[in-house]
Design an enzyme around this catalytic site. Structure first.
Site, PDB file in Angstrom:
ATOM      1  N   HIS A  66       0.852  -1.196   0.000  1.00  0.00           N
ATOM      2  CA  HIS A  66       0.000   0.000   0.000  1.00  0.00           C
ATOM      3  C   HIS A  66       0.884   1.241   0.000  1.00  0.00           C
ATOM      4  CE1 HIS A  66       0.123   1.129   4.360  1.00  0.00           C
ATOM      5  NE2 HIS A  66       0.236  -0.157   4.571  1.00  0.00           N
ATOM      6  N   ASP A  68      -0.297   4.356   0.338  1.00  0.00           N
ATOM      7  CA  ASP A  68      -0.800   5.462   1.157  1.00  0.00           C
ATOM      8  C   ASP A  68      -0.189   5.378   2.552  1.00  0.00           C
ATOM      9  OD1 ASP A  68      -2.364   3.083   1.619  1.00  0.00           O
ATOM     10  OD2 ASP A  68      -3.752   4.303   2.799  1.00  0.00           O
ATOM     11  N   ASP A 100       5.770   1.752   6.903  1.00  0.00           N
ATOM     12  CA  ASP A 100       4.370   1.394   6.640  1.00  0.00           C
ATOM     13  C   ASP A 100       3.871   2.188   5.443  1.00  0.00           C
ATOM     14  OD1 ASP A 100       1.767   0.496   6.895  1.00  0.00           O
ATOM     15  OD2 ASP A 100       1.306   1.700   8.640  1.00  0.00           O
ATOM     16  N   GLU A 134      -5.159   1.739   2.280  1.00  0.00           N
ATOM     17  CA  GLU A 134      -5.104   0.769   3.377  1.00  0.00           C
ATOM     18  C   GLU A 134      -5.353   1.444   4.718  1.00  0.00           C
ATOM     19  OE1 GLU A 134      -3.234  -1.954   6.408  1.00  0.00           O
ATOM     20  OE2 GLU A 134      -2.837   0.145   6.004  1.00  0.00           O
ATOM     21  N   GLU A 135      -4.851   2.672   4.841  1.00  0.00           N
ATOM     22  CA  GLU A 135      -4.943   3.350   6.138  1.00  0.00           C
ATOM     23  C   GLU A 135      -6.343   3.900   6.414  1.00  0.00           C
ATOM     24  OE1 GLU A 135      -2.720   2.814   8.096  1.00  0.00           O
ATOM     25  OE2 GLU A 135      -0.784   2.676   7.110  1.00  0.00           O
ATOM     26  N   ASP A 161       4.565  -6.369   5.244  1.00  0.00           N
ATOM     27  CA  ASP A 161       4.012  -5.247   6.001  1.00  0.00           C
ATOM     28  C   ASP A 161       4.181  -5.599   7.472  1.00  0.00           C
ATOM     29  OD1 ASP A 161       2.916  -2.754   6.375  1.00  0.00           O
ATOM     30  OD2 ASP A 161       0.869  -3.321   5.916  1.00  0.00           O
TER      31      ASP A 161
HETATM   32 ZN   LIG Z   1      -0.504   1.416   8.698  1.00  0.00          ZN
END
Ligand SMILES: [Zn+2]
Length: 441
Positions: A66, A68, A100, A134-135, A161
């Protein structure tokens, strides 16, 4: 990292698209066919689906990342640091999204590049799904997986991740605990009533709620709802968890007298269900009145492992409460949840990855059948039906979701080797699990 792809910030569409475009360019150089897909959920950011098919008869790996990040929190970073300026200090690389998830998927792509540079081909097919939301809970990801099932077809899911259990030891985890949030509330009447005039005459919702909570677990947090007690802690899961370190030097001291008494600490967090009261309220705690409040409410959460079905959690609680006379306690919410996923550590792909990581690192990785936390792994394990293996390249004190997020350069360096070794071994083909799902060429 210079692209402020903060999905939680309204108006970030330009930055989200810019990151997607940067990744598309990088993947195109690696020989991927890239498609930018509109998000099935209107208003949510687009996704990138990149495929590098060498030969449909070769094994296929689905990967994920991800692009974002969480809110940059620029004002709260230490002197000299900023969320969207990559900065090296000693052996740390600072920046929002470092851990992340930007460095993590970048490492995996650089490892692919390294294999291509030496071998000239991968020896397997690679499909990469990159999302930019994702966030904010991965809106549209499940629908996209359904819609693109053919393009996402693969033999195994491998992605990165989250943190290692310890920074110096490679880690693989194969699923995640599920999570279900819900409220328990007792609403008996409007407003509060004078506790002198009415005390003894009016039932107290806070006391009823506290008593109801006391039948969900015992005094040390052991779950008492029969259907909430897992039956999935198998011998191979216990063996994988034996001796895993759960202490975190920078974290709080563990309460070893909390949770299921017959289990080890690692089994309690990775192999069992845990119930928590996240918040609770009756009356006005900041300014208590001499009154019996009319209502009380607790925000509750169950984290659960494989074998506990999200749809069955609240009906089981309802039966349990009713059987003990708590019909007045209402159960509210509980719609949004992640299902639990896990791959047996003895599964063929888990064993293959374990052997590859061990060979490259010169020591065995920590193996978690599932994470204690939750992530949308049920999309890959459930909807797409893949064995799922995550190889995290960060560590628990990386400050993800907080100011001063960073990665450790020695860990990244080792991770690059581990992933190059893994891609190499998959392409080499010897010892690969039997049976191909094949791919849509
Ligand atoms: Zn995260």
């Amino acid at each position: 990292m210079a692209i402020p792809s903060e999905s939680q910030v309204p108006g970030a569409q330009g930055a989200l698209n810019a990151y997607l475009a940067a990744l598309r360019d990088r993947l195109s150089l690696l020989g991927f066919d890239c498609r930018v897909l509109a998000n099935p959920q209107p208003g949510a950011p687009p996704l990138l689906l990149a495929r590098r098919i060498e030969d449909p008869s070769l094994p296929s790996v689905l990967s994920y990342g991800h692009g974002d990040v969480t809110h940059g929190q620029a004002a709260d970073w230490a002197e000299g640091r900023a969320p969207f300026v990559l900065r090296a200090e000693g052996e740390r690389l600072y920046g929002r999204g470092a851990a992340d998830n930007k460095a993590q998927h970048l490492i995996n792509l650089m490892a692919l590049d390294a294999v291509l540079a030496v071998r000239g081909r991968l020896g397997f097919n690679m499909v990469l799904l990159l999302e930019m939301a994702e966030e904010i809970g991965s809106p549209g990801l499940a629908a996209l997986a359904e819609a693109e099932r053919a393009a996402l077809k693969a033999d195994v899911f491998i992605a990165s991740d989250g943190p290692r259990l310890q920074p110096g030891v490679p880690t693989m985890f194969m699923g995640a605990r599920g999570v279900l949030n819900f409220d328990l509330s007792v609403r008996l009447r409007d407003g509060a009533h004078h506790s002198g005039n009415w005390g003894g005459l009016l039932a107290d919702p806070a006391m009823i709620l506290a008593q109801a909570l006391s039948v969900i677990t015992d005094a040390r947090g052991q779950i008492l709802v029969p259907e909430w007690r897992p039956r999935s802690l198998t011998g191979s899961v216990r063996a994988a968890l034996a001796g895993l370190p759960v202490e975190e030097p920078e974290g709080p001291a563990l309460d070893l007298d909390w949770g299921e008494a017959s289990l080890s600490p690692a089994e309690r967090v990775f192999g069992w269900n845990s119930f928590a009261v996240l918040a609770m309220k009756a009356g006005v705690p900041e300014a208590p009145q001499n009154a019996i409040s009319g209502a009380a409410r607790a925000s509750c959460q169950l984290r659960f492992v494989v074998g506990t079905e999200p749809e069955a959690v609240l009906p089981a609680l309802r039966r349990h409460l009713d059987a003990r006379g708590f019909e007045r306690v209402r159960i509210e919410g509980g719609e949004a949840s992640f299902a639990a996923t896990r791959l047996d550590p003895e599964a063929p792909w888990a064993r293959f990855v374990h052997q590859s990581l061990t060979r490259t690192a010169g020591r065995a990785p920590h193996v978690l059948p599932n994470l204690g936390g939750s992530l949308p792994n049920d999309i890959f394990a459930g909807i797409l039906g893949l064995p799922t293996i995550w190889i995290p390249h960060s560590y628990r004190a990386c400050n993800q979701h907080a100011p001063d997020e960073h990665v450790l350069m020695p860990l990244c360096r080792e991770a690059l080797g581990l992933m190059a070794g893994l891609w190499w071994d998959i392409g080499d083909g010897s010892g690969l699990p039997e049976g191909r799902a094949g791919t849509a060429g």
